[in-house]
Design an enzyme around this catalytic site. Sequence first.
Site, PDB file in Angstrom:
ATOM      1  N   ALA A  32      32.595 -15.732 -16.366  1.00 39.18           N
ATOM      2  CA  ALA A  32      31.594 -15.012 -17.149  1.00 39.18           C
ATOM      3  C   ALA A  32      32.266 -14.061 -18.126  1.00 39.18           C
ATOM      4  CB  ALA A  32      30.666 -14.240 -16.217  1.00 39.18           C
TER       5      ALA A  32
ATOM      6  N   HIS B  73      34.064 -20.373 -40.233  1.00 40.84           N
ATOM      7  CA  HIS B  73      33.906 -19.414 -41.330  1.00 40.84           C
ATOM      8  C   HIS B  73      32.428 -19.321 -41.717  1.00 40.84           C
ATOM      9  CE1 HIS B  73      38.246 -19.518 -41.627  1.00 40.84           C
ATOM     10  NE2 HIS B  73      38.178 -20.837 -41.648  1.00 40.84           N
TER      11      HIS B  73
END
Length: 149
Positions: free
Chosen positions: A125, A84
């Site tokens: 990737a 957060h």
Amino acid sequence: MIHNLSDVQSVNIGANTNIWQFCVVLPGAEIGDNCNICSHCFIENEVKIGNNVTVKCGVQIWDGITIEDDVFIGPNVTFCNDRHPKSRNKNYILEGVTVKKGAAIGAGSVILPGVTIGENAVIAAGSVVVKDVPANTTYIVKVGKTCEK
């Protein structure tokens, strides 16, 4: 070798480790032997990097991240250590990431807080890793669908 255009404040750098230009390594960081830290990387204080690790260009390794031996981290991999994030949050909860021995993380992947990437796991990737990845697993994200092999 520590390039003269880098800012390495840590004395905990192993033998035969190369740290290239425009890197910042803070005083508490530990980096093992035979590592290659490519240009434009940032390594924070509470970081442990094992031996024979390659960190390609443009990677930031934040507090709470542990990278074991023989790991490859591709260019522009993003590690996160706060679920957060908020500016000037004094109550944030640091959640580390652990990358186990022999794992490889492909370019541009994002590794979220609290995740463990298992031994010899391969992260394709561009993947976004939101949960633990078991050892010897290939983690691929294709068109919004996650596949584990």
